[in-house]
Motif scaffolding. Structure first.
Motif, short mmCIF file in Angstrom:
data_model
loop_
_atom_site.label_atom_id
_atom_site.label_comp_id
_atom_site.label_asym_id
_atom_site.label_seq_id
_atom_site.Cartn_x
_atom_site.Cartn_y
_atom_site.Cartn_z
N ASP A 38 0.59 -1.25 0.10
CA ASP A 38 -0.15 0.18 0.14
C ASP A 38 0.57 0.51 -0.14
O ASP A 38 0.29 2.51 -0.44
CB ASP A 38 -1.39 0.12 1.13
N ARG A 39 1.93 1.23 1.13
CA ARG A 39 3.20 2.05 0.71
C ARG A 39 3.71 2.45 -0.28
O ARG A 39 3.78 3.81 -0.87
CB ARG A 39 3.76 2.29 2.09
N LEU A 40 4.02 1.37 -1.19
CA LEU A 40 4.44 1.92 -2.37
C LEU A 40 3.40 2.00 -3.50
O LEU A 40 3.86 2.74 -4.10
CB LEU A 40 5.68 0.66 -2.64
N GLY A 42 1.18 4.05 -3.24
CA GLY A 42 0.70 5.63 -3.32
C GLY A 42 -0.07 5.86 -3.58
O GLY A 42 -1.19 5.45 -3.44
N ALA A 43 -0.63 6.57 -4.80
CA ALA A 43 -1.49 7.38 -5.34
C ALA A 43 -2.41 6.48 -6.71
O ALA A 43 -3.08 7.17 -7.10
CB ALA A 43 -1.25 8.53 -5.71
#
Length: 59
Positions: A38-40, A42-43
């Motif tokens: 999820d963090r990788l 991003g948008a």
């Protein structure tokens, strides 16, 4: 599949726009792996990240 004596059955996989797949990391829990994916992600632009569980060999 383990590092030392810790089992790491969850993979974070990166898929680029050309369909190539790359292993990014291995984790002990699905939650850990999903947080990184999820963090990788991003948008939502750029490469896609997913979480997969690898089969464990019988002991």
């Amino acid at each position: 599949m383990s590092e030392g004596s810790t089992v790491l059955p969850w993979l974070v996989i990166r898929q680029d726009g050309n369909g190539n797949h790359y292993r990014v990391g291995r984790y002990a829990t699905r939650d850990e792996a999903q947080k990184l994916a999820d963090r990788l992600a991003g948008a939502g632009r750029g490469p896609r990240y997913c979480v997969e569980r690898i089969a464990q060999a019988p002991s």
